[in-house]
Design an enzyme around this catalytic site. Structure first.
Site, PDB file in Angstrom:
ATOM      1  CB  SER A 183      -0.790  -0.320   0.737  1.00  0.00           C
ATOM      2  OG  SER A 183      -0.682  -0.243   1.852  1.00  0.00           O
ATOM      3  CG  HIS A 211      -4.525  -0.447  -1.981  1.00  0.00           C
ATOM      4  ND1 HIS A 211      -4.987   0.375  -1.862  1.00  0.00           N
ATOM      5  CD2 HIS A 211      -3.805  -1.241  -0.197  1.00  0.00           C
ATOM      6  CE1 HIS A 211      -4.465   1.093  -1.043  1.00  0.00           C
ATOM      7  NE2 HIS A 211      -4.110   0.028   0.347  1.00  0.00           N
ATOM      8  CE  LYS A 242      -7.294  -0.226   1.332  1.00  0.00           C
ATOM      9  NZ  LYS A 242      -7.292   0.734   2.655  1.00  0.00           N
TER      10      LYS A 242
HETATM   11  C1  LIG Z   1      -2.809  -3.791   2.441  1.00  0.00           C
HETATM   12  C2  LIG Z   1      -4.263  -3.452   2.680  1.00  0.00           C
HETATM   13  N1  LIG Z   1      -4.734  -4.532   3.637  1.00  0.00           N
HETATM   14  C3  LIG Z   1      -5.506  -3.884   4.563  1.00  0.00           C
HETATM   15  C4  LIG Z   1      -6.474  -2.645   4.815  1.00  0.00           C
HETATM   16  C5  LIG Z   1      -6.913  -2.468   5.486  1.00  0.00           C
HETATM   17  O1  LIG Z   1      -7.938  -2.354   4.786  1.00  0.00           O
HETATM   18  P1  LIG Z   1      -9.068  -1.407   5.447  1.00  0.00           P
HETATM   19  O2  LIG Z   1      -9.351   0.118   4.962  1.00  0.00           O
HETATM   20  O3  LIG Z   1     -10.781  -2.135   4.739  1.00  0.00           O
HETATM   21  O4  LIG Z   1      -9.712  -1.744   6.733  1.00  0.00           O
HETATM   22  C6  LIG Z   1      -5.371  -2.037   3.867  1.00  0.00           C
HETATM   23  C7  LIG Z   1      -5.826  -0.024   3.460  1.00  0.00           C
HETATM   24  O5  LIG Z   1      -5.930   0.643   4.662  1.00  0.00           O
HETATM   25  C8  LIG Z   1      -4.439  -2.345   3.038  1.00  0.00           C
HETATM   26  O6  LIG Z   1      -3.710  -0.769   1.976  1.00  0.00           O
END
Ligand SMILES: Cc1ncc(COP(=O)(O)O)c(C=O)c1O
Length: 394
Positions: A183, A211, A242
């Site tokens: 991310s 992502h 997202k």
């Molecule tokens: C790689 C990754 N996994 C999981 C998440 C968590 O997702 P969510 O925003 O739906 O809790 C994120 C987001 O911040 C992320 O970037």
């Protein structure tokens, strides 16, 4: 008696952040989440959201959310295992399972709880996790909660992961885990190589595709589809927060995995399920991915244009392979200065510093979406050029 504030040390910590130029101010969006937004009282080109396809404001999604609210109310009123499993939750899970080409799916409140709840429930203190050093915080927290031993391999270094797996006893339960798209850097995990390691040493293979869904693979099915690894990843995590434009996370895998999570994943057991509008919105988003795939082509055209533009200016954009393009500047305070000055110029791109990224790899992180116009992206590039020169980065 005067009361001594037992939390006074927190103010000291905040003062230390102030002194380092790392104190974070929450930026406030005054309208909707869109390519052109109003942030802290000014109109900006928004390069900070994960709204890859612009679905947060897509008319089909809005219409379905309103209809679900009218027909089913605003809340689910219970955790899934008591009275909070509504037919629309199951409809979404069936749609996601077909989309991901797995036997079953369970939806969690967020991607964070999907990762943390899954890793912590499928492992025990006797198990081992083999984890990429840049994996998301929710994976790390899940590993910690499981109390399994955590063995970290250098970023994307499948050979190092293999050495760790090889040194463990053959009957040791092992989870090999990577993000699909990282991310903060926008590069892809070493999925094909890691799947081979998992198969060689009998590891459970898990990918966090937060992502990648809606971005990579046919109709946005994610990195497993992109690399043609269907059937080789035991646990796939995705998010609805997202590219899907709403809120939530999910786990895709075998029926046994999903049924097990119904019984042991603590966020599933102990936290209320989504309002019906959230499930309806995500179903509508899947319709859009299947029926309007040109939206994903637009995302990639915009990504190419903007990434090429930043690189042509001479910025260090790391090794990104996705619409996430970091502008790596080094010092945390420089990243924050760059972000602040960009905002003055009408461009919203967040500065990211330690502990989210390594101390010497602070950056401004940009994400383009399918709904940015060329004019907006050129405007942003011009602002990056102006501020980059001003701060001596170019
Ligand atoms: C790689 C990754 N996994 C999981 C998440 C968590 O997702 P969510 O925003 O739906 O809790 C994120 C987001 O911040 C992320 O970037």
């Amino acid at each position: 008696m005067t009361r001594v504030d037992p939390l006074a040390y927190l103010s000291d910590e905040l003062s230390a952040l102030d002194a380092q130029g790392l104190r974070r101010k929450l930026r406030v969006l005054e309208g909707s989440q869109a390519a052109g937004s109003r942030v802290d009282g000014r109109d900006v080109v928004n390069l900070s959201s994960n709204n890859y396809l612009g679905l947060t404001t897509h008319p089909r999604l809005v219409e379905r959310a309103l209809k679900a609210t009218e027909e089913l109310g605003v809340g689910s009123g219970s955790v899934r295992t008591i009275a909070g499993t509504m037919a629309i939750h199951l409809e979404l899970e069936a749609r996601l399972a077909a989309f991901k080409r797995t036997e079953a799916v369970v939806v969690f409140q967020s991607g964070f709880t999907a990762n943390a709840g899954t890793v912590s429930s499928i492992l025990t203190k006797d198990d081992v996790v083999i984890s990429d050093e840049l994996n998301h915080a929710s994976i790390i927290d899940g590993c910690r909660l499981s109390r399994a031993a955590i063995k970290v391999f250098p970023h994307k270094d499948a050979e190092a992961a293999r050495r760790i797996a090889k040194d463990l006893p053959a009957n040791q339960r092992k989870l090999l885990i990577t993000d699909g798209v990282f991310s903060m850097d926008g590069d892809l995990g070493a999925l094909p190589e890691l799947c081979a390691v998992a198969e060689e040493f009998g590891c459970i293979m898990m990918v966090d595709d937060a992502h990648a869904s809606g971005v990579f693979g046919k109709n946005g099915r994610g990195t497993i589809d992109h690399f043609n690894l269907h059937g080789r990843v035991d646990v796939q995590v995705g998010t609805l927060s997202k590219a899907i434009g709403a809120l939530g996370g999910y786990v895709a895998g075998s029926r046994a995995l999903i049924e097990f999570l119904y019984h042991r994943a603590r966020p599933f057991l102990f936290s209320t399920s989504h309002p019906p509008a959230v499930a309806a919105t995500a179903i509508a988003a899947l319709d859009v991915l299947e029926q309007e795939p040109a939206i994903i082509d637009r995302l990639w055209e915009n990504t190419g244009f903007f990434k090429d533009g930043l690189q042509a200016l001479g910025f260090n954009t790391g090794l990104s392979q996705s619409p996430i393009t970091p502008v790596i500047v080094g010092e945390g305070s420089t990243a924050m200065k760059l972000s602040d000055r960009l905002l003055d110029e009408g461009v919203f791109a967040q500065g990211i510093a330690f502990p989210t990224v390594a101390r010497d790899k602070a950056r401004v992180r940009t994400i383009v979406t399918a709904t940015h116009t060329r004019e907006q992206l050129q405007f942003a590039l011009d602002a990056f050029a102006k501020v980059g020169r001003e701060l001596g980065l170019l």
